[in-house]
Design an enzyme around this catalytic site. Sequence first.
Site, PDB file in Angstrom:
ATOM      1  N   CYS A  50       0.754  -1.139  -0.115  1.00 57.65           N
ATOM      2  CA  CYS A  50      -0.007   0.080   0.186  1.00 57.65           C
ATOM      3  C   CYS A  50       0.852   1.230   0.015  1.00 57.65           C
ATOM      4  CB  CYS A  50      -0.856   0.005   1.116  1.00 57.65           C
ATOM      5  SG  CYS A  50      -1.472  -1.707   1.558  1.00 57.65           S
TER       6      CYS A  50
HETATM    7  N1  GLN Z   1      -0.972  -6.453   4.600  1.00 57.44           N
HETATM    8  C1  GLN Z   1      -2.053  -5.386   4.606  1.00 57.44           C
HETATM    9  C2  GLN Z   1      -3.159  -5.641   3.859  1.00 57.44           C
HETATM   10  O1  GLN Z   1      -3.272  -6.594   3.205  1.00 57.44           O
HETATM   11  C3  GLN Z   1      -1.330  -4.082   3.775  1.00 57.44           C
HETATM   12  C4  GLN Z   1      -0.928  -4.240   2.355  1.00 57.44           C
HETATM   13  C5  GLN Z   1      -0.002  -3.376   1.895  1.00 57.44           C
HETATM   14  O2  GLN Z   1       0.806  -2.625   2.749  1.00 57.44           O
HETATM   15  N2  GLN Z   1       0.221  -3.654   0.688  1.00 57.44           N
HETATM   16  O3  GLN Z   1      -3.984  -5.002   3.816  1.00 57.44           O
END
Ligand code: GLN
Length: 259
Positions: A2
């Site tokens: 994210c």
């Molecule tokens: N692991 C978290 C989720 O799946 C954050 C994902 C991310 O940072 N890409 O929401």
Amino acid sequence: MCRHLVYLGAPRLLTDLVLTPPLGLLRQSYLPRDMRGAGYVNVDGFGVGWYPGGGDKAVRYRGSRPLWADESFAQIAAVTEAGVVLAAVRSATDGMPVVHTACAPFTDGHWLFSHNGSIAGWPGSIGALAAELPVTDLLTLDAPTDSALLWALVRARLRAGADPGRTLAELVASVAAVAPRSRLNLLLTDGVTVYATAWGHALTTLVDRDSVTVASESYDEQPGWEQVPEGYLLRGTATTGVQCRPIEPSRTDHREGVQ
Ligand code: GLN
């Protein structure tokens, strides 16, 4: 992984912070520049939190579609100003659900929180830390994801009166100790101060006389963006700028193997 952002400063339209910057979160949803090998796009939903009327109660708007696909948000963003904003676009970690409740910001009263990264070995690696939480907190997680669990752990410590910066630093160190190779870029604000960690992912800041922006990636190419060093905790306000200090690692941490 994210991408996320906090802005503290003079009130600005949400559009101008999230949608129109040339390299901003909208573009980062389909063409991010610094994902460090963890995913390619951020199309599994988004969220934006702010404080209406400059009050101390946070509200948020979350959706499970890509940021560009939500016409209602674009309409609201075009007429909504805020002096404090936390926004994020999501790339769901393998095996985690694509639902709006898994999107940051997570919130409680005046707190807004986001996690960019993943807990290695989820969920087994984190079982003992999760067991510190009251069962009702575990039964009412926003979503069955690593980020929602991290938020529940942060929230429990904040409710107990813990210092926010120390809470983030200690949580990062203790998760890294039991789940090496985790990526733990956390972002937290109470509407006045921003706290952030750089642990496995990019983090950058833009500070001027009366505003502070903390983001996974810069949202434009103006000079002044500065990288936060890996392994650091950041604290910032609109008037005092940002201060950074290293996160004290646990002795059992082995970050050289970050994936
Ligand atoms: N692991 C978290 C989720 O799946 C954050 C994902 C991310 O940072 N890409 O929401």
